[in-house]
Design an enzyme around this catalytic site. Sequence first.
Site, PDB file in Angstrom:
ATOM      1  N   HIS A  46       0.808  -1.215   0.000  1.00 14.62           N
ATOM      2  CA  HIS A  46       0.000   0.000   0.000  1.00 14.62           C
ATOM      3  C   HIS A  46       0.841   1.264   0.000  1.00 14.62           C
ATOM      4  CE1 HIS A  46      -3.622  -2.296   0.467  1.00 14.62           C
ATOM      5  NE2 HIS A  46      -3.246  -2.806   1.626  1.00 14.62           N
ATOM      6  N   GLU A 147      -4.287 -12.208   8.419  1.00 17.29           N
ATOM      7  CA  GLU A 147      -5.271 -11.143   8.235  1.00 17.29           C
ATOM      8  C   GLU A 147      -6.469 -11.587   7.394  1.00 17.29           C
ATOM      9  OE1 GLU A 147      -3.502  -7.842   6.200  1.00 17.29           O
ATOM     10  OE2 GLU A 147      -2.723  -9.075   4.553  1.00 17.29           O
ATOM     11  N   ASP A 173      -7.599  -5.664   8.075  1.00 15.26           N
ATOM     12  CA  ASP A 173      -8.182  -6.601   7.108  1.00 15.26           C
ATOM     13  C   ASP A 173      -8.910  -7.746   7.807  1.00 15.26           C
ATOM     14  OD1 ASP A 173      -7.745  -5.729   4.397  1.00 15.26           O
ATOM     15  OD2 ASP A 173      -5.605  -5.964   4.763  1.00 15.26           O
TER      16      ASP A 173
END
Length: 252
Positions: A46, A147, A173
């Site tokens: 990200h 996650e 997540d």
Amino acid sequence: MPEDLFRRAARERRTLLNAWLMLNNPFAIELIGEAGWDCVTIDQQHGMGGNETLLACLTAARAAGLPAIVRVANNDPGLVGRALDAGAQGIMCPLINDVDEAEAFVRAVKYPPRGLRSWGPYRAKIGHAEDYFTSANNFTIACPQIETKGALDQLDGILGLDGVDMVCFGPNDLSVALTGRLDIRAKEVQEAMSLVLRKAREKSVMTLIFANDVDFARPRIAEGWDIVAVGTDAGWFSAAAAATKAAVESSS
């Protein structure tokens, strides 16, 4: 071989504070080192930048004395090998769903006979007094993220894999996966967090957790997580910019 701060701190039961980088700026890494943080995660899932940015960040991290974990964009052996060869000690892999995916990831991190990592550590071998090939598997860190519901369901199998050195608990997540909403303080997330910490300790696997804020981080330090990331460099910058502007306006 460079000092293995991650494993030494885990043996000493000392929590390391991790600076999670999304802006991925080498000068910011130097400032983070100057501020006294223990280690960094360079986020290429990200975060900003490609391979040249990664190389610059790893160079800055080494200069600042900060051991580095790189979160690759996906479970791709090419991305894993490239980050390791550039000097990352640890590789974090997002969105692991099952034991087979975790096994493929570990094989990308480790040299034969355990894995399939290709030879070419152009920066990684700098500073290693020992032969890098024979020592690398015990120095590098394979860190699958927990996650997803699938990873949580197969937690025992993932933790039991030879070469899983660390796991990263991703509350954001996982909260979506378990509850359908973004709520890191949900009961389901809290229960999963306790489960992962307990089982990882039983298997002598190091633990890293991402904390959105200081209030979430403090209890994790008290619980004894090996590494706690507190927010991100982007979040710090945004908060400081807003606070500085508000302070100026309130005094005028």
